[in-house]
Design a protein around this motif. Structure first.
Motif, PDB file in Angstrom:
ATOM      1  N   PHE A   1     -18.472   0.449  10.406  1.00 57.96           N
ATOM      2  CA  PHE A   1     -18.082   1.103   9.147  1.00 57.96           C
ATOM      3  C   PHE A   1     -17.583   2.536   9.323  1.00 57.96           C
ATOM      4  O   PHE A   1     -16.789   3.010   8.517  1.00 57.96           O
ATOM      5  N   LEU A   2     -18.015   3.219  10.379  1.00 56.13           N
ATOM      6  CA  LEU A   2     -17.414   4.532  10.652  1.00 56.13           C
ATOM      7  C   LEU A   2     -16.190   4.374  11.553  1.00 56.13           C
ATOM      8  O   LEU A   2     -15.255   5.160  11.481  1.00 56.13           O
ATOM      9  N   GLY A   3     -16.183   3.344  12.394  1.00 54.43           N
ATOM     10  CA  GLY A   3     -15.039   3.112  13.287  1.00 54.43           C
ATOM     11  C   GLY A   3     -13.846   2.492  12.579  1.00 54.43           C
ATOM     12  O   GLY A   3     -12.694   2.847  12.838  1.00 54.43           O
ATOM     13  N   TYR A   4     -14.095   1.532  11.667  1.00 50.90           N
ATOM     14  CA  TYR A   4     -13.003   0.778  11.039  1.00 50.90           C
ATOM     15  C   TYR A   4     -12.934   0.960   9.524  1.00 50.90           C
ATOM     16  O   TYR A   4     -11.983   0.531   8.893  1.00 50.90           O
ATOM     17  N   GLY A   5     -13.984   1.580   8.917  1.00 50.45           N
ATOM     18  CA  GLY A   5     -14.010   1.760   7.463  1.00 50.45           C
ATOM     19  C   GLY A   5     -13.599   3.175   7.070  1.00 50.45           C
ATOM     20  O   GLY A   5     -12.510   3.409   6.565  1.00 50.45           O
ATOM     21  N   SER A   6     -14.475   4.145   7.350  1.00 49.59           N
ATOM     22  CA  SER A   6     -14.124   5.535   7.007  1.00 49.59           C
ATOM     23  C   SER A   6     -13.207   6.142   8.065  1.00 49.59           C
ATOM     24  O   SER A   6     -12.495   7.106   7.796  1.00 49.59           O
ATOM     25  N   GLY A   7     -13.249   5.607   9.276  1.00 52.31           N
ATOM     26  CA  GLY A   7     -12.381   6.114  10.346  1.00 52.31           C
ATOM     27  C   GLY A   7     -12.813   7.448  10.928  1.00 52.31           C
ATOM     28  O   GLY A   7     -12.050   8.056  11.678  1.00 52.31           O
ATOM     29  N   ILE A   8     -14.035   7.894  10.636  1.00 55.68           N
ATOM     30  CA  ILE A   8     -14.451   9.162  11.255  1.00 55.68           C
ATOM     31  C   ILE A   8     -14.897   8.964  12.701  1.00 55.68           C
ATOM     32  O   ILE A   8     -15.048   9.912  13.451  1.00 55.68           O
ATOM     33  N   HIS A   9     -15.111   7.721  13.097  1.00 58.22           N
ATOM     34  CA  HIS A   9     -15.389   7.403  14.509  1.00 58.22           C
ATOM     35  C   HIS A   9     -14.212   6.615  15.091  1.00 58.22           C
ATOM     36  O   HIS A   9     -13.419   6.024  14.343  1.00 58.22           O
ATOM     37  N   ALA A  10     -14.143   6.577  16.421  1.00 59.89           N
ATOM     38  CA  ALA A  10     -13.118   5.767  17.081  1.00 59.89           C
ATOM     39  C   ALA A  10     -13.347   4.291  16.729  1.00 59.89           C
ATOM     40  O   ALA A  10     -14.492   3.880  16.624  1.00 59.89           O
TER      41      ALA A  10
ATOM     42  N   PRO B   1     -15.706   5.268   1.523  1.00 54.64           N
ATOM     43  CA  PRO B   1     -15.042   4.368   2.477  1.00 54.64           C
ATOM     44  C   PRO B   1     -15.973   3.824   3.578  1.00 54.64           C
ATOM     45  O   PRO B   1     -15.698   2.770   4.152  1.00 54.64           O
ATOM     46  N   ALA B   2     -17.077   4.515   3.856  1.00 53.99           N
ATOM     47  CA  ALA B   2     -18.026   3.983   4.843  1.00 53.99           C
ATOM     48  C   ALA B   2     -18.913   2.900   4.227  1.00 53.99           C
ATOM     49  O   ALA B   2     -19.631   2.207   4.947  1.00 53.99           O
ATOM     50  N   PHE B   3     -18.863   2.793   2.903  1.00 52.69           N
ATOM     51  CA  PHE B   3     -19.691   1.807   2.192  1.00 52.69           C
ATOM     52  C   PHE B   3     -18.808   1.026   1.224  1.00 52.69           C
ATOM     53  O   PHE B   3     -18.941   1.170   0.011  1.00 52.69           O
ATOM     54  N   PRO B   4     -17.865   0.230   1.752  1.00 55.09           N
ATOM     55  CA  PRO B   4     -16.961  -0.473   0.841  1.00 55.09           C
ATOM     56  C   PRO B   4     -17.777  -1.357  -0.108  1.00 55.09           C
ATOM     57  O   PRO B   4     -18.682  -2.068   0.327  1.00 55.09           O
ATOM     58  N   GLY B   5     -17.457  -1.265  -1.387  1.00 53.58           N
ATOM     59  CA  GLY B   5     -18.236  -1.991  -2.397  1.00 53.58           C
ATOM     60  C   GLY B   5     -19.240  -1.096  -3.084  1.00 53.58           C
ATOM     61  O   GLY B   5     -20.021  -1.548  -3.902  1.00 53.58           O
ATOM     62  N   SER B   6     -19.199   0.210  -2.764  1.00 58.84           N
ATOM     63  CA  SER B   6     -20.197   1.115  -3.343  1.00 58.84           C
ATOM     64  C   SER B   6     -19.678   1.850  -4.582  1.00 58.84           C
ATOM     65  O   SER B   6     -20.213   2.899  -4.932  1.00 58.84           O
ATOM     66  N   GLU B   7     -18.665   1.312  -5.258  1.00 57.34           N
ATOM     67  CA  GLU B   7     -18.211   1.984  -6.475  1.00 57.34           C
ATOM     68  C   GLU B   7     -19.382   2.078  -7.466  1.00 57.34           C
ATOM     69  O   GLU B   7     -20.236   1.192  -7.524  1.00 57.34           O
ATOM     70  N   GLY B   8     -19.415   3.228  -8.191  1.00 57.74           N
ATOM     71  CA  GLY B   8     -20.484   3.403  -9.184  1.00 57.74           C
ATOM     72  C   GLY B   8     -21.792   3.892  -8.576  1.00 57.74           C
ATOM     73  O   GLY B   8     -22.812   3.911  -9.241  1.00 57.74           O
ATOM     74  N   ILE B   9     -21.748   4.294  -7.307  1.00 48.22           N
ATOM     75  CA  ILE B   9     -22.967   4.800  -6.667  1.00 48.22           C
ATOM     76  C   ILE B   9     -22.696   6.193  -6.092  1.00 48.22           C
ATOM     77  O   ILE B   9     -21.718   6.410  -5.372  1.00 48.22           O
ATOM     78  N   LEU B  10     -23.578   7.115  -6.429  1.00 54.21           N
ATOM     79  CA  LEU B  10     -23.450   8.486  -5.928  1.00 54.21           C
ATOM     80  C   LEU B  10     -24.443   8.709  -4.787  1.00 54.21           C
ATOM     81  O   LEU B  10     -25.623   8.378  -4.908  1.00 54.21           O
TER      82      LEU B  10
END
Ligand code: GBH
Length: 466
Positions: free
Chosen positions: A163-172, A309-318
């Motif tokens: 999720f950080l490598g392919y979702g948010s992209g902050i990791h390789a 983006p690291a938690f796809p599906g997390s709309e509505g959550i802070l």
């Protein structure tokens, strides 16, 4: 002096990972890995590849019983697959001999995020083939080193890698796609299952995996976990728990995806990548679950919030900040969450043995001529050990505790500025110096416990004896 002891035979040690300490990224035929180019800093790291005898000596001096390290896939298979590179395996062969001569039990992790670049170019973790190549790699390593390694961990923290490598992209490799993140997660799970099978066939004694488990709660629950939640907050907590924790726990330990996660996966990625038979493969029986714990995930329902983006599906959550002490990374320090999560895992997945494979913190250390003073790290570890001890007293089957980490090192996207080590490293000279926390931890290991700080209230007997 009264000691709060740990069970007899409790395993004490430290963890590291290949890319973060080894350096020598082109030595002896190593192929490129996804972090080589992604990491802005030079990747010399701690030059452990050449200095491993000194590092093993440090661990010996500190009385470590166990050392968890990771194998660099690109040293063993420079192209990710195909022809193995014996010189790459030779390094781990030398390291293991050194460890065993020092009386330290090695725990090997096969994948700590450093995918060979050639496999990324061929599709990376979103491609199912990567899982099959992982199994071949696992077999090759175990065939060569299995005579000296007892416990093999397949993957370290697949949530982070996917999720950080392919979702948010902050990791390789820095890709930003919810679909690719979910596919990566599934293929990592599959790699774990196929890898576990390959390790067994190659004669591995014990097989496990390492997950980052983060207790999920609302801000109010941080100080009062029993607190009732509104329906909306309860749903927010459950959704993040499904994404971070149960997405990996349930397939590995129960052979199923959580029912509340499947619709989320389907919306982002479809379900075609989850094939008939995959879950049986993923749910190979394992001997040990490694848990890395750093900090809780604190969330609440907030209808207008877009998905992280690291938690796809997390709309509505802070994701909330809370008024607790934090590490230099800004991660809240909540030691009680360690006992909370261990009680939960022991209740919901009762059959599996556990090990804390990472726990630790980065702080700004006080470096002086007469030593490196890191009181905050000592307090951090001590408080977490107290929490761990109370979970063990309640029946959690935790066999050991490994500090993250031995050396200040290359902290992924954050480079060399973050200091998680028990041992300070001067990256100009590569000189190692033990911090106060290293010496303190040595005493914990020697005593197999903590010195009780609170004086015991006198009992009737002790009063009568005066
Ligand atoms: C571990 O990852 C790694 O295994 C290790 O290589 C690394 O050096 C070490 O931790 C220290 O970072 O990201 O602000 O939402 C831990 C990764 C840390 C990911 C806590 C989730 C939650 C806080 N996890 N993080 S935040």
């Amino acid at each position: 002096m009264s000691i709060a002891s740990f069970p007899e035979g409790f395993v004490w040690g430290v963890s590291t990972s290949a890319f973060q300490i080894e350096g020598a990224t082109s030595a002896d035929g190593r192929g490129p890995a996804i972090w080589d180019a992604f990491s802005a800093d030079r990747a010399e790291a701690c030059d452990h590849y050449h200095r491993y005898p000194e590092d093993v000596q440090l661990m010996k001096d500190l009385g470590m019983a166990a050392y968890r390290f990771s194998v660099s896939w690109a040293r063993v298979f420079p192209e990710g697959a195909g022809k193995a590179n014996p010189a790459g395996l030779d390094f781990y062969d030398r390291l293991l001999d050194e460890l065993l001569a020092a009386g330290i039990t090695p725990y090997a992790t096969l994948y700590h995020w450093d995918l060979p670049q050639a496999l990324e170019d061929a599709g990376g973790w979103p491609s199912r083939d990567t899982a099959r190549h992982f199994a071949d790699y696992a077999a090759a390593v175990c065939e060569r080193l299995g005579d000296r390694v007892d416990t093999w961990f397949t993957l370290n923290e697949p949530w982070v890698a996917a999720f950080l490598g392919y979702g948010s992209g902050i990791h390789a490799p820095g890709r930003k796609s919810a679909a690719e993140a979910f596919k990566s997660a599934h293929h990592m799970l599959l790699a774990h299952g196929l890898g576990a099978q390959a390790l067994r066939s190659a004669g591995a004694a014990k097989v496990g995996a390492v997950l980052n488990i983060s207790p999920v709660m609302t801000p109010a629950q941080v100080s009062d976990f029993g607190r009732e939640l509104s329906e909306e907050d309860a749903e927010a907590v459950a959704r993040i728990d499904a994404l971070v924790n149960r997405q990996f726990l349930d397939p590995m330990l129960r052979g199923e995806y959580p029912a509340d996660l499947l619709p989320i996966i389907e919306r982002s990625a479809g379900l075609n990548h989850i094939q008939e038979g995959d879950l049986e493969t993923i749910a190979q029986p394992i001997d040990l679950l490694g848990i890395n714990y750093y900090t809780p995930s604190v969330v609440q329902a907030q209808p207008s919030e877009p998905a992280d983006p690291a938690f796809p599906g997390s709309e509505g959550i802070l994701f909330c900040t809370i008024p607790t002490a934090v590490t230099a990374m800004g991660w809240p320090i909540v030691p009680n969450c360690l006992s909370l999560l261990l009680r939960r895992i022991s209740r919901e997945y009762p059959d599996i043995e556990l090990m804390i494979t990472e726990n630790g913190a980065d702080f700004v250390d006080v470096v002086t001529g007469d030593g490196i003073h890191d009181m905050e790290r000592i307090s951090f570890i001590e408080e977490h050990l107290r929490a761990l001890r109370s979970a063990i007293a309640d029946g959690a089957r935790v066999r050991g505790y490994l500090v993250w980490t031995l050396l200040d090192n290359l902290e992924w996207a954050d480079g060399y500025q973050r200091k998680f080590g028990l041992v300070h490293v001067d990256f100009g000279t590569q000189r190692r110096r033990m911090k106060d926390s290293a010496l303190w931890y040595r005493d914990v290991i020697r005593r197999n416990g903590l010195v009780e700080t609170r004086p015991k209230r006198p009992t009737l007997e002790t009063v009568a004896a005066r």
